[in-house]
Design a protein around this motif. Sequence first.
Motif, PDB file in Angstrom:
ATOM      1  N   TYR A 247     108.534 -10.993  31.975  1.00  0.00           N
ATOM      2  CA  TYR A 247     107.623 -10.313  32.900  1.00  0.00           C
ATOM      3  C   TYR A 247     107.893  -8.809  33.002  1.00  0.00           C
ATOM      4  CZ  TYR A 247     106.707 -15.116  34.186  1.00  0.00           C
ATOM      5  OH  TYR A 247     106.380 -16.437  34.143  1.00  0.00           O
ATOM      6  N   ARG A 248     108.519  -8.229  31.992  1.00  0.00           N
ATOM      7  CA  ARG A 248     108.885  -6.808  32.069  1.00  0.00           C
ATOM      8  C   ARG A 248     107.684  -5.898  32.263  1.00  0.00           C
ATOM      9  NH1 ARG A 248     111.231  -5.884  26.107  1.00  0.00           N
ATOM     10  NH2 ARG A 248     113.028  -5.339  27.345  1.00  0.00           N
ATOM     11  N   LYS A 249     106.515  -6.297  31.821  1.00  0.00           N
ATOM     12  CA  LYS A 249     105.317  -5.460  31.995  1.00  0.00           C
ATOM     13  C   LYS A 249     104.884  -5.380  33.456  1.00  0.00           C
ATOM     14  CE  LYS A 249     103.634  -6.013  27.345  1.00  0.00           C
ATOM     15  NZ  LYS A 249     102.637  -6.554  26.449  1.00  0.00           N
ATOM     16  N   SER A 250     105.351  -6.306  34.269  1.00  0.00           N
ATOM     17  CA  SER A 250     104.988  -6.288  35.688  1.00  0.00           C
ATOM     18  C   SER A 250     105.883  -5.353  36.501  1.00  0.00           C
ATOM     19  CB  SER A 250     105.069  -7.696  36.284  1.00  0.00           C
ATOM     20  OG  SER A 250     106.420  -8.120  36.377  1.00  0.00           O
ATOM     21  N   TYR A 251     106.953  -4.827  35.890  1.00  0.00           N
ATOM     22  CA  TYR A 251     107.857  -3.918  36.602  1.00  0.00           C
ATOM     23  C   TYR A 251     107.116  -2.648  36.987  1.00  0.00           C
ATOM     24  CZ  TYR A 251     111.513  -0.521  37.489  1.00  0.00           C
ATOM     25  OH  TYR A 251     112.282   0.453  38.056  1.00  0.00           O
ATOM     26  N   ASP A 252     107.294  -2.241  38.238  1.00  0.00           N
ATOM     27  CA  ASP A 252     106.653  -1.031  38.754  1.00  0.00           C
ATOM     28  C   ASP A 252     107.741  -0.080  39.238  1.00  0.00           C
ATOM     29  OD1 ASP A 252     105.177   0.944  39.981  1.00  0.00           O
ATOM     30  OD2 ASP A 252     104.032  -0.433  41.248  1.00  0.00           O
ATOM     31  N   ARG A 253     107.907   1.027  38.549  1.00  0.00           N
ATOM     32  CA  ARG A 253     108.939   2.019  38.898  1.00  0.00           C
ATOM     33  C   ARG A 253     108.826   2.511  40.332  1.00  0.00           C
ATOM     34  NH1 ARG A 253     109.651   6.509  34.166  1.00  0.00           N
ATOM     35  NH2 ARG A 253     111.803   6.793  34.791  1.00  0.00           N
ATOM     36  N   ARG A 254     107.619   2.570  40.849  1.00  0.00           N
ATOM     37  CA  ARG A 254     107.406   3.098  42.197  1.00  0.00           C
ATOM     38  C   ARG A 254     107.987   2.179  43.270  1.00  0.00           C
ATOM     39  NH1 ARG A 254     101.195   3.383  41.539  1.00  0.00           N
ATOM     40  NH2 ARG A 254     101.832   1.537  40.453  1.00  0.00           N
ATOM     41  N   LYS A 255     108.232   0.926  42.931  1.00  0.00           N
ATOM     42  CA  LYS A 255     108.742  -0.041  43.912  1.00  0.00           C
ATOM     43  C   LYS A 255     110.259  -0.117  43.954  1.00  0.00           C
ATOM     44  CE  LYS A 255     104.699  -2.991  43.938  1.00  0.00           C
ATOM     45  NZ  LYS A 255     104.208  -4.356  43.709  1.00  0.00           N
ATOM     46  N   GLY A 256     110.931   0.577  43.057  1.00  0.00           N
ATOM     47  CA  GLY A 256     112.396   0.562  43.086  1.00  0.00           C
ATOM     48  C   GLY A 256     113.002   0.630  41.704  1.00  0.00           C
ATOM     49  N   GLU A 257     114.299   0.633  41.682  1.00  0.00           N
ATOM     50  CA  GLU A 257     115.056   0.736  40.441  1.00  0.00           C
ATOM     51  C   GLU A 257     115.106  -0.618  39.734  1.00  0.00           C
ATOM     52  OE1 GLU A 257     118.853   2.627  41.085  1.00  0.00           O
ATOM     53  OE2 GLU A 257     118.014   3.742  42.766  1.00  0.00           O
ATOM     54  N   PRO A 258     115.387  -0.603  38.434  1.00  0.00           N
ATOM     55  CA  PRO A 258     115.463  -1.862  37.684  1.00  0.00           C
ATOM     56  C   PRO A 258     116.452  -2.869  38.271  1.00  0.00           C
ATOM     57  CG  PRO A 258     115.356  -0.040  36.150  1.00  0.00           C
ATOM     58  CD  PRO A 258     115.500   0.556  37.535  1.00  0.00           C
ATOM     59  N   VAL A 259     117.605  -2.401  38.775  1.00  0.00           N
ATOM     60  CA  VAL A 259     118.588  -3.335  39.322  1.00  0.00           C
ATOM     61  C   VAL A 259     118.032  -4.056  40.546  1.00  0.00           C
ATOM     62  CG1 VAL A 259     119.857  -1.707  40.800  1.00  0.00           C
ATOM     63  CG2 VAL A 259     121.040  -3.679  39.818  1.00  0.00           C
TER      64      VAL A 259
ATOM     65  N   MET B  13     103.723   6.278  26.710  1.00  0.00           N
ATOM     66  CA  MET B  13     104.595   5.127  26.495  1.00  0.00           C
ATOM     67  C   MET B  13     105.082   4.595  27.836  1.00  0.00           C
ATOM     68  SD  MET B  13     107.887   4.905  24.082  1.00  0.00           S
ATOM     69  CE  MET B  13     108.182   3.339  23.396  1.00  0.00           C
ATOM     70  N   ARG B  14     105.118   3.320  27.961  1.00  0.00           N
ATOM     71  CA  ARG B  14     105.501   2.639  29.185  1.00  0.00           C
ATOM     72  C   ARG B  14     107.024   2.600  29.339  1.00  0.00           C
ATOM     73  NH1 ARG B  14     102.389  -0.721  32.521  1.00  0.00           N
ATOM     74  NH2 ARG B  14     103.770  -2.128  33.604  1.00  0.00           N
ATOM     75  N   TYR B  15     107.517   2.729  30.575  1.00  0.00           N
ATOM     76  CA  TYR B  15     108.951   2.698  30.869  1.00  0.00           C
ATOM     77  C   TYR B  15     109.471   1.272  30.715  1.00  0.00           C
ATOM     78  CZ  TYR B  15     113.273   2.886  33.541  1.00  0.00           C
ATOM     79  OH  TYR B  15     114.574   2.785  33.936  1.00  0.00           O
ATOM     80  N   ASP B  16     110.582   1.101  30.014  1.00  0.00           N
ATOM     81  CA  ASP B  16     111.199  -0.209  29.837  1.00  0.00           C
ATOM     82  C   ASP B  16     112.386  -0.325  30.790  1.00  0.00           C
ATOM     83  OD1 ASP B  16     112.249  -2.610  29.049  1.00  0.00           O
ATOM     84  OD2 ASP B  16     112.714  -1.982  27.006  1.00  0.00           O
ATOM     85  N   PRO B  17     112.287  -1.178  31.822  1.00  0.00           N
ATOM     86  CA  PRO B  17     113.388  -1.303  32.785  1.00  0.00           C
ATOM     87  C   PRO B  17     114.653  -1.911  32.185  1.00  0.00           C
ATOM     88  CG  PRO B  17     111.756  -2.996  33.166  1.00  0.00           C
ATOM     89  CD  PRO B  17     111.179  -2.076  32.114  1.00  0.00           C
ATOM     90  N   LEU B  18     114.532  -2.532  31.021  1.00  0.00           N
ATOM     91  CA  LEU B  18     115.676  -3.185  30.394  1.00  0.00           C
ATOM     92  C   LEU B  18     116.166  -2.434  29.156  1.00  0.00           C
ATOM     93  CD1 LEU B  18     114.297  -6.816  30.695  1.00  0.00           C
ATOM     94  CD2 LEU B  18     115.825  -5.622  32.265  1.00  0.00           C
TER      95      LEU B  18
END
Length: 157
Positions: A44-56, A1-6
Amino acid sequence: MRYDPLAHPEELIRRLYAYVAYRIGAGPDAEDVTSETFERALRYRKSYDRRKGEPVSWLIGIARNVIAELPRHPTVEVEERLDDPELEERTAVRVDLSRALAALQPRDRELLSLRYGADLTARQIGELLGLKTNAVEVALHRALGRLRAELLTEAAA
Protein backbone atom coordinates in the motif's frame (compact mmCIF):
# COMPACT_ATOMS: atom_id res chain seq x y z
CA MET A 1 8.32 11.53 -9.30
CA ARG A 2 6.43 10.25 -6.29
CA TYR A 3 8.09 10.09 -2.83
CA ASP A 4 8.87 6.53 -1.69
CA PRO A 5 8.44 6.23 2.11
CA LEU A 6 10.43 2.99 2.09
CA ALA A 7 13.38 4.22 0.04
CA HIS A 8 15.78 3.96 3.01
CA PRO A 9 14.44 1.11 5.16
CA GLU A 10 17.39 0.45 7.50
CA GLU A 11 16.50 3.04 10.15
CA LEU A 12 12.76 2.40 9.70
CA ILE A 13 13.24 -1.32 10.34
CA ARG A 14 15.25 -0.65 13.51
CA ARG A 15 12.71 1.80 14.91
CA LEU A 16 9.70 -0.29 13.94
CA TYR A 17 11.19 -3.46 15.44
CA ALA A 18 12.04 -1.59 18.64
CA TYR A 19 8.43 -0.38 18.92
CA VAL A 20 7.01 -3.85 18.28
CA ALA A 21 9.45 -5.51 20.68
CA TYR A 22 8.49 -2.98 23.34
CA ARG A 23 4.82 -3.83 22.80
CA ILE A 24 4.94 -7.65 22.51
CA GLY A 25 8.47 -8.65 23.47
CA ALA A 26 11.58 -9.24 21.41
CA GLY A 27 11.99 -12.39 19.37
CA PRO A 28 10.28 -14.25 16.56
CA ASP A 29 6.85 -12.72 17.15
CA ALA A 30 8.26 -9.19 16.93
CA GLU A 31 10.16 -10.16 13.80
CA ASP A 32 6.97 -11.55 12.26
CA VAL A 33 5.01 -8.40 13.08
CA THR A 34 7.78 -6.22 11.65
CA SER A 35 7.87 -8.31 8.47
CA GLU A 36 4.08 -8.27 8.10
CA THR A 37 4.08 -4.50 8.61
CA PHE A 38 6.64 -3.97 5.85
CA GLU A 39 4.79 -6.38 3.58
CA ARG A 40 1.60 -4.35 3.99
CA ALA A 41 3.54 -1.10 3.59
CA LEU A 42 5.01 -2.32 0.31
CA ARG A 43 1.57 -3.36 -0.90
CA TYR A 44 0.00 0.00 0.00
CA ARG A 45 2.98 2.36 -0.40
CA LYS A 46 1.07 4.45 -2.96
CA SER A 47 -1.44 5.37 -0.26
CA TYR A 48 1.27 7.04 1.87
CA ASP A 49 0.66 10.77 2.24
CA ARG A 50 3.66 12.86 3.30
CA ARG A 51 1.38 15.59 4.62
CA LYS A 52 0.00 13.23 7.28
CA GLY A 53 3.34 12.43 8.90
CA GLU A 54 6.69 10.76 8.59
CA PRO A 55 7.17 7.24 7.21
CA VAL A 56 7.90 5.81 10.68
CA SER A 57 4.55 7.08 11.96
CA TRP A 58 2.79 5.52 8.97
CA LEU A 59 4.54 2.20 9.62
CA ILE A 60 3.68 2.27 13.32
CA GLY A 61 0.03 2.79 12.40
CA ILE A 62 0.22 -0.34 10.25
CA ALA A 63 2.06 -2.24 13.02
CA ARG A 64 -0.63 -1.31 15.54
CA ASN A 65 -3.18 -3.00 13.28
CA VAL A 66 -0.99 -6.08 12.87
CA ILE A 67 -0.51 -6.30 16.65
CA ALA A 68 -4.25 -5.94 17.20
CA GLU A 69 -4.78 -8.99 14.99
CA LEU A 70 -2.41 -11.17 17.07
CA PRO A 71 -3.69 -13.78 19.49
CA ARG A 72 -4.01 -12.32 22.98
CA HIS A 73 -0.99 -14.09 24.47
CA PRO A 74 1.99 -13.88 22.13
CA THR A 75 5.05 -15.82 23.19
CA VAL A 76 8.20 -13.97 24.13
CA GLU A 77 11.50 -15.65 23.51
CA VAL A 78 14.77 -14.25 24.76
CA GLU A 79 18.02 -15.36 23.23
CA GLU A 80 21.05 -14.86 25.46
CA ARG A 81 24.44 -16.39 25.80
CA LEU A 82 24.40 -18.63 28.84
CA ASP A 83 28.02 -17.85 29.70
CA ASP A 84 27.31 -14.10 30.01
CA PRO A 85 28.12 -13.07 33.63
CA GLU A 86 25.51 -10.28 33.58
CA LEU A 87 22.76 -12.49 32.17
CA GLU A 88 21.00 -13.02 35.50
CA GLU A 89 20.89 -9.32 36.36
CA ARG A 90 19.71 -8.24 32.89
CA THR A 91 17.09 -10.97 32.87
CA ALA A 92 15.80 -9.88 36.28
CA VAL A 93 15.58 -6.26 35.09
CA ARG A 94 13.68 -7.35 31.96
CA VAL A 95 11.27 -9.46 33.97
CA ASP A 96 10.64 -6.63 36.44
CA LEU A 97 10.12 -4.14 33.62
CA SER A 98 7.84 -6.52 31.71
CA ARG A 99 5.70 -7.10 34.80
CA ALA A 100 5.52 -3.40 35.58
CA LEU A 101 4.56 -2.57 31.98
CA ALA A 102 1.93 -5.31 31.98
CA ALA A 103 0.37 -3.79 35.10
CA LEU A 104 -0.13 -0.44 33.34
CA GLN A 105 -3.23 0.56 31.43
CA PRO A 106 -3.08 -0.10 27.66
CA ARG A 107 -2.86 3.63 26.89
CA ASP A 108 0.21 4.03 29.12
CA ARG A 109 1.87 0.98 27.52
CA GLU A 110 1.14 2.36 24.05
CA LEU A 111 2.55 5.79 24.86
CA LEU A 112 5.71 4.34 26.40
CA SER A 113 6.13 1.96 23.45
CA LEU A 114 5.85 4.81 20.98
CA ARG A 115 8.25 7.04 22.90
CA TYR A 116 10.91 4.55 24.01
CA GLY A 117 10.35 1.64 21.65
CA ALA A 118 9.87 3.54 18.40
CA ASP A 119 11.85 6.57 19.60
CA LEU A 120 9.15 8.98 18.44
CA THR A 121 8.98 12.53 19.71
CA ALA A 122 5.94 13.84 21.56
CA ARG A 123 4.99 15.75 18.41
CA GLN A 124 5.16 12.60 16.27
CA ILE A 125 3.12 10.65 18.83
CA GLY A 126 0.57 13.44 18.88
CA GLU A 127 0.25 13.34 15.09
CA LEU A 128 -0.14 9.56 15.15
CA LEU A 129 -2.75 9.54 17.92
CA GLY A 130 -4.49 12.80 17.09
CA LEU A 131 -3.36 14.55 20.27
CA LYS A 132 -1.66 17.86 20.99
CA THR A 133 2.05 17.70 21.76
CA ASN A 134 1.53 19.11 25.25
CA ALA A 135 -1.11 16.47 26.02
CA VAL A 136 1.31 13.74 24.92
CA GLU A 137 4.09 15.15 27.10
CA VAL A 138 1.81 15.25 30.14
CA ALA A 139 0.49 11.74 29.45
CA LEU A 140 4.04 10.40 29.04
CA HIS A 141 5.13 12.05 32.28
CA ARG A 142 2.22 10.46 34.13
CA ALA A 143 2.76 7.07 32.50
CA LEU A 144 6.42 7.13 33.55
CA GLY A 145 5.36 8.01 37.07
CA ARG A 146 2.98 5.04 37.15
CA LEU A 147 5.71 2.78 35.74
CA ARG A 148 8.14 3.94 38.43
CA ALA A 149 5.52 3.29 41.10
CA GLU A 150 4.97 -0.23 39.77
CA LEU A 151 8.70 -0.90 39.75
CA LEU A 152 9.02 0.35 43.35
CA THR A 153 6.05 -1.79 44.42
CA GLU A 154 7.69 -4.85 42.87
CA ALA A 155 11.03 -4.04 44.48
CA ALA A 156 9.37 -3.77 47.90
CA ALA A 157 7.57 -7.10 47.50
